[in-house]
Structure formats: C-alpha cells, structure tokens
Enzyme design. Structure first.
Site, PDB file in Angstrom:
ATOM      1  N   ARG A 148     -31.459  47.781  73.628  1.00  0.00           N
ATOM      2  CA  ARG A 148     -30.984  48.968  72.891  1.00  0.00           C
ATOM      3  C   ARG A 148     -32.122  49.819  72.315  1.00  0.00           C
ATOM      4  O   ARG A 148     -31.923  50.567  71.357  1.00  0.00           O
ATOM      5  CB  ARG A 148     -30.009  48.591  71.763  1.00  0.00           C
ATOM      6  CG  ARG A 148     -28.737  47.969  72.235  1.00  0.00           C
ATOM      7  CD  ARG A 148     -27.889  48.909  73.092  1.00  0.00           C
ATOM      8  NE  ARG A 148     -26.773  48.178  73.635  1.00  0.00           N
ATOM      9  CZ  ARG A 148     -26.828  47.491  74.787  1.00  0.00           C
ATOM     10  NH1 ARG A 148     -27.921  47.497  75.522  1.00  0.00           N
ATOM     11  NH2 ARG A 148     -25.768  46.841  75.210  1.00  0.00           N
ATOM     12  N   SER A 157     -19.980  50.145  69.634  1.00  0.00           N
ATOM     13  CA  SER A 157     -20.338  49.026  68.749  1.00  0.00           C
ATOM     14  C   SER A 157     -21.165  49.563  67.593  1.00  0.00           C
ATOM     15  O   SER A 157     -22.157  50.246  67.811  1.00  0.00           O
ATOM     16  CB  SER A 157     -21.156  47.978  69.501  1.00  0.00           C
ATOM     17  OG  SER A 157     -20.360  47.394  70.486  1.00  0.00           O
ATOM     18  N   GLU A 168     -26.131  50.337  65.144  1.00  0.00           N
ATOM     19  CA  GLU A 168     -26.507  50.857  66.468  1.00  0.00           C
ATOM     20  C   GLU A 168     -26.480  52.390  66.523  1.00  0.00           C
ATOM     21  O   GLU A 168     -27.396  52.991  67.081  1.00  0.00           O
ATOM     22  CB  GLU A 168     -25.574  50.258  67.531  1.00  0.00           C
ATOM     23  CG  GLU A 168     -26.057  50.550  68.937  1.00  0.00           C
ATOM     24  CD  GLU A 168     -25.180  49.931  70.013  1.00  0.00           C
ATOM     25  OE1 GLU A 168     -25.038  48.698  70.036  1.00  0.00           O
ATOM     26  OE2 GLU A 168     -24.637  50.686  70.820  1.00  0.00           O
TER      27      GLU A 168
HETATM   28  C1  LIG Z   1     -16.124  53.912  73.058  1.00  0.00           C
HETATM   29  C2  LIG Z   1     -17.612  53.753  73.181  1.00  0.00           C
HETATM   30  C3  LIG Z   1     -18.139  52.744  73.971  1.00  0.00           C
HETATM   31  C4  LIG Z   1     -19.530  52.576  74.097  1.00  0.00           C
HETATM   32  N1  LIG Z   1     -20.003  51.577  74.882  1.00  0.00           N
HETATM   33  C5  LIG Z   1     -21.342  51.391  75.011  1.00  0.00           C
HETATM   34  C6  LIG Z   1     -21.850  50.322  75.825  1.00  0.00           C
HETATM   35  O1  LIG Z   1     -21.106  49.579  76.443  1.00  0.00           O
HETATM   36  N2  LIG Z   1     -23.187  50.178  75.898  1.00  0.00           N
HETATM   37  C7  LIG Z   1     -24.055  50.995  75.245  1.00  0.00           C
HETATM   38  O2  LIG Z   1     -25.277  50.801  75.366  1.00  0.00           O
HETATM   39  N3  LIG Z   1     -23.609  52.029  74.488  1.00  0.00           N
HETATM   40  C8  LIG Z   1     -22.281  52.228  74.348  1.00  0.00           C
HETATM   41  N4  LIG Z   1     -21.800  53.254  73.551  1.00  0.00           N
HETATM   42  C9  LIG Z   1     -22.748  54.114  72.833  1.00  0.00           C
HETATM   43  C10 LIG Z   1     -23.051  55.452  73.552  1.00  0.00           C
HETATM   44  O3  LIG Z   1     -22.025  55.792  74.435  1.00  0.00           O
HETATM   45  C11 LIG Z   1     -24.369  55.429  74.314  1.00  0.00           C
HETATM   46  O4  LIG Z   1     -25.435  55.125  73.457  1.00  0.00           O
HETATM   47  C12 LIG Z   1     -24.648  56.778  75.002  1.00  0.00           C
HETATM   48  O5  LIG Z   1     -25.683  56.625  75.927  1.00  0.00           O
HETATM   49  C13 LIG Z   1     -25.018  57.884  74.027  1.00  0.00           C
HETATM   50  O6  LIG Z   1     -25.225  59.066  74.784  1.00  0.00           O
HETATM   51  P1  LIG Z   1     -24.822  60.487  74.239  1.00  0.00           P
HETATM   52  O7  LIG Z   1     -25.138  61.463  75.297  1.00  0.00           O
HETATM   53  O8  LIG Z   1     -23.430  60.485  73.745  1.00  0.00           O
HETATM   54  O9  LIG Z   1     -25.866  60.637  73.030  1.00  0.00           O
HETATM   55  P2  LIG Z   1     -25.588  61.140  71.541  1.00  0.00           P
HETATM   56  O10 LIG Z   1     -24.647  60.206  70.876  1.00  0.00           O
HETATM   57  O11 LIG Z   1     -25.272  62.569  71.516  1.00  0.00           O
HETATM   58  O12 LIG Z   1     -27.048  60.929  70.908  1.00  0.00           O
HETATM   59  C14 LIG Z   1     -27.555  59.627  70.692  1.00  0.00           C
HETATM   60  C15 LIG Z   1     -29.077  59.722  70.479  1.00  0.00           C
HETATM   61  O13 LIG Z   1     -29.675  60.143  71.700  1.00  0.00           O
HETATM   62  C16 LIG Z   1     -30.401  61.339  71.487  1.00  0.00           C
HETATM   63  N5  LIG Z   1     -30.266  62.172  72.687  1.00  0.00           N
HETATM   64  C17 LIG Z   1     -29.140  62.465  73.368  1.00  0.00           C
HETATM   65  N6  LIG Z   1     -29.425  63.276  74.394  1.00  0.00           N
HETATM   66  C18 LIG Z   1     -30.759  63.484  74.356  1.00  0.00           C
HETATM   67  C19 LIG Z   1     -31.677  64.236  75.140  1.00  0.00           C
HETATM   68  N7  LIG Z   1     -31.277  64.952  76.202  1.00  0.00           N
HETATM   69  N8  LIG Z   1     -32.988  64.227  74.792  1.00  0.00           N
HETATM   70  C20 LIG Z   1     -33.431  63.504  73.729  1.00  0.00           C
HETATM   71  N9  LIG Z   1     -32.614  62.783  72.952  1.00  0.00           N
HETATM   72  C21 LIG Z   1     -31.307  62.770  73.269  1.00  0.00           C
HETATM   73  C22 LIG Z   1     -29.805  61.971  70.256  1.00  0.00           C
HETATM   74  O14 LIG Z   1     -30.750  62.834  69.599  1.00  0.00           O
HETATM   75  C23 LIG Z   1     -29.477  60.759  69.435  1.00  0.00           C
HETATM   76  O15 LIG Z   1     -30.636  60.300  68.774  1.00  0.00           O
HETATM   77  C24 LIG Z   1     -20.419  53.445  73.407  1.00  0.00           C
HETATM   78  C25 LIG Z   1     -19.883  54.472  72.610  1.00  0.00           C
HETATM   79  C26 LIG Z   1     -18.492  54.623  72.483  1.00  0.00           C
HETATM   80  C27 LIG Z   1     -17.942  55.721  71.642  1.00  0.00           C
END
Ligand SMILES: Cc1cc2nc3c(=O)[nH]c(=O)nc-3n(C[C@H](O)[C@H](O)[C@H](O)COP(=O)(O)OP(=O)(O)OC[C@H]3O[C@@H](n4cnc5c(N)ncnc54)[C@H](O)[C@@H]3O)c2cc1C
Length: 357
Positions: A164, A241, A342
């Site tokens: 992570r 999570s 997380e």
């Molecule tokens: C229902 C649910 C289930 C999930 N299951 C999992 C799982 O099984 N495994 C897991 O690892 N995670 C899981 N997650 C967490 C999440 O989906 C992941 O961490 C996902 O990759 C976050 O991506 P995002 O684009 O939504 O980022 P955001 O939530 O928008 O941002 C998260 C972080 O990434 C940064 N970020 C995003 N895009 C960029 C970019 N282009 N450049 C620089 N920084 C950036 C943001 O600044 C922030 O710090 C889950 C979440 C939910 C709601």
C-alpha cells in the site's frame, strides 16, 4: 480548460463527505496539467490532485486551493518481446483497463477488477487485492515533476512499491502529478486463483478458470462484501478499507497474542497475511466492540465489511473522523496495536496549514 470555483467535492468521492474546492480544473492533456499548475503557483494556492476520489476523506471545510482532477484518457496497446503493453492515461477508469486486458486474454490484473478509481490512482498506494498488486505489472509511470516542471518517466524500481505504498504516498508525496501509467501483461497467461475466497469460488471446477471467469468471480466476491460500488447500496458509500492490516514485529505479535489469550481469544492465522507478518485489522476491529453494521450518528461500519466506514446518509467528515478515532483508541487499549488509516485525508489542518495526509 475551464476553471471552476467553489465546486462541491463530496459528489466526486465514494464516501461522499466534505466541503468544496475553492478552484477546480479538469485537464485533459499534459500541457493543460502544466497550465493548471502555473495558475495555482501564480496565486500561491495549495494544489490537490484528485483521481476517482475512492481513497479520500475530504474535510468539511473542503480544499482552500486548486483541485486538479486529471482527465487524461486513452488506452494504447502494443506488443513488446512477447509481452502485452498497455499504456493508459491517468484519468481512465481503472476497471476499464482491467476489462480491456481480460478481453485480450492478457493476465496480470484480473484479480484487481472492481477496485474503484482511476489508472493514475493505482501506483499511488500500489493497489492490491486477491493476491495481486499493480507493482507486479507496472513497467513505468509518466509524471510531471513539480520540483522543476519536467515530465519524467519513472521505472518500476524508482516507484519503490511496497504494501500500500510507493514514493507517491511516502517520501515524495505531493511532488509528482501522474499523467500516464504503463502495464506489462502476459498474453495467454493463467488466471491467478490463490486467495482463499477465490479458491472457494472455484471448488469442484475440473478446469482452470479463464481470465474472464476469474474476473467475474472477483467481482462477485467483492459485491458480497460491498467492495464493488453499486449506486443504491449504502454499504458501498465508503473509502474502501479504512485501516491497513498492521505489520508487527515478533515482540509486538507476542504481546498481541498474550492480550488476546487473556480474553480467551486466538489471533486468527491467514497464510496470505502471515507471510508478511501481517495481522487482520478486521479481526482487531470486530473484537474491540465494533461489529459489522455498527452505527454512530450518520456514519457506521458496513454491514458487509468490518473495515469499511460508511456514510449512512448526510454524514460529515467530522463524524467519520470521530468514529475512526474511537476505533483506533479502543483497538490500542485492548490489543496494544495502533491501526494505521489507509485513505488520504484532504483539507485537514496540520501545524497551522491545510494539507493532505
Ligand atoms: C469500495 C472500495 C473498494 C476498494 N478496494 C480496494 C482494494 O481492493 N485494494 C486497494 O488497494 N484499494 C482499494 N480501494 C481504495 C481505492 O479504490 C484505491 O486506492 C484507488 O486506486 C484510488 O484511486 P483514485 O483514482 O480514486 O484516487 P483518489 O482517491 O482520488 O486519490 C488517492 C490519492 O492518490 C492521489 N492521486 C490520484 N490520482 C493521482 C494522479 N494522477 N497523480 C498524482 N496523485 C494522484 C491523490 O492525490 C490522493 O493522494 C477501494 C475503495 C473503495 C471505495
């Protein structure tokens, strides 16, 4: 590129809490990203990069500066030395890339289906599920370096992936804006069915499941835990999570088993966790008085997943933080383990400054 003002952020996140962004832009190309950064710099505004909003808790005050939602799209495919290379814009929905890879019979990301968010979000916390993580397939990340304004190509090793974590959420947090990510997949590769939940799903199957069957199984298992976003299911209104599985040293583990034993409990052992000296955060939470379905004001714990804090409707970020604090405190009192969160906290005060952490 349109620059908007006072844009509500809650609808752009899966948890659906938090206030507005003072300024908001959705750049679709790398030069547009650079322009947006110049705008923020010229006004001395703090910058936050938003992806799919699936790993965030936005404060009720919102973000006082510019929120930049990278919307660079497109998935390009090519073949290189017997491998299938998929290069995707940071703004592509992650599961679209998984679906495309599986439809081309390319293995490597099938167990990561159903993780919400964008391609650009995947390297940040090295997303993982059901025995796979993106670190295994990411060949490189193209990113704008805010230190000097250069676009850099970071190879896998340079991203320093671990459980992570990567440089993007640890020592270089806030330095890079991810523009594109390149994944190297295996054409014709076998589906990875190593996790207990998946093995159970395929019990009695005479033949090895295809990638499409494995992907579908992952989605079904995720749906049963509200880890697949379904619009009308309030148990999905979460940030996934909320706590990481703690990684303990031997003395810490011994202390945990001693405390558990004193309560007549046995710390459960899961082979996948034990290999990395991890303990189940879900077990700790549930045995500290916070069962699935627990409710606190407008927030609670998912009825299907002990680690998902959910917005039961009309919740505030403050309520989420209060419940998080209660859980951390209680788990520490009982088991001597401090749970680490997380999701990323956006717009909360730290040392007099509004930051993400
Ligand atoms: C229902 C649910 C289930 C999930 N299951 C999992 C799982 O099984 N495994 C897991 O690892 N995670 C899981 N997650 C967490 C999440 O989906 C992941 O961490 C996902 O990759 C976050 O991506 P995002 O684009 O939504 O980022 P955001 O939530 O928008 O941002 C998260 C972080 O990434 C940064 N970020 C995003 N895009 C960029 C970019 N282009 N450049 C620089 N920084 C950036 C943001 O600044 C922030 O710090 C889950 C979440 C939910 C709601």
């Amino acid at each position: 590129m349109l620059l908007l003002e006072n844009v509500p952020l809650a609808p752009l996140t899966t948890l659906r809490v938090g206030g507005p962004a003072r300024y908001f832009a959705e750049p679709r190309t790398s030069p547009e990203v650079a322009n947006a950064v110049d705008f923020a710099r010229s006004r001395n505004l703090p910058l936050f990069v938003l992806g799919g909003g699936s790993n965030l808790v936005v404060s009720d005050a919102g973000w006082p500066g510019l929120v930049l939602r990278v919307a660079i799209g497109g998935i390009e495919e090519r073949s290189e030395a017997g491998k299938a290379v998929f290069e995707a814009g940071a703004g592509e929905p992650w599961d679209r890339l998984v679906a495309r890879a599986v439809s081309r019979s390319c293995a490597g990301v099938e167990c990561l289906s159903g993780i919400p968010g964008s391609v650009g979000g995947t390297p940040v916390q090295n997303v993982g599920a059901y025995g796979q993580e993106v670190a295994e397939t990411i060949a490189g990340v193209q990113a704008l370096d805010l230190k000097d304004g250069q676009v850099r190509e970071l190879c896998n090793e340079a991203c320093e992936f671990s459980y992570r974590t990567s440089i993007f959420n640890t020592r270089e947090r806030g330095r890079y804006i991810i523009l594109r990510v390149t994944y190297t997949l295996t054409p014709g590769g076998a589906a990875r069915v190593e996790y207990a939940d998946l093995k159970k799903h395929f019990v009695g199957w005479a033949q090895q499941p295809t990638l499409a069957e494995a992907r579908e199984a992952v989605r079904q298992v995720r749906a049963s835990k509200a880890m697949l976003i379904v619009a009308e299911d309030e148990d999905c209104r979460s940030a996934g999570s909320f706590f990481k599985n703690p990684v303990l040293s031997s003395p810490e583990y011994e202390e945990l088993t001693r405390r558990a034993g004193a309560r007549g409990l046995q710390v459960p052992s899961y082979p996948a966790l034990e290999a990395n000296r991890k303990v189940s955060a879900a077990w700790l939470v549930e045995h500290s008085g916070f069962s699935k379905g627990y409710r606190y004001h407008n927030v609670g714990i998912s009825r299907k997943h002990a680690l998902a804090l959910v917005n039961r409707g009309g919740a505030t970020a403050a309520e989420i933080v209060e419940l998080k604090d209660q859980i951390q405190q209680r788990v520490e009192e009982i088991f001597g383990v401090r749970l680490q969160t997380e999701p990323v906290f956006v717009g909360f005060e730290a040392e007099g400054e509004t930051v993400q952490r």
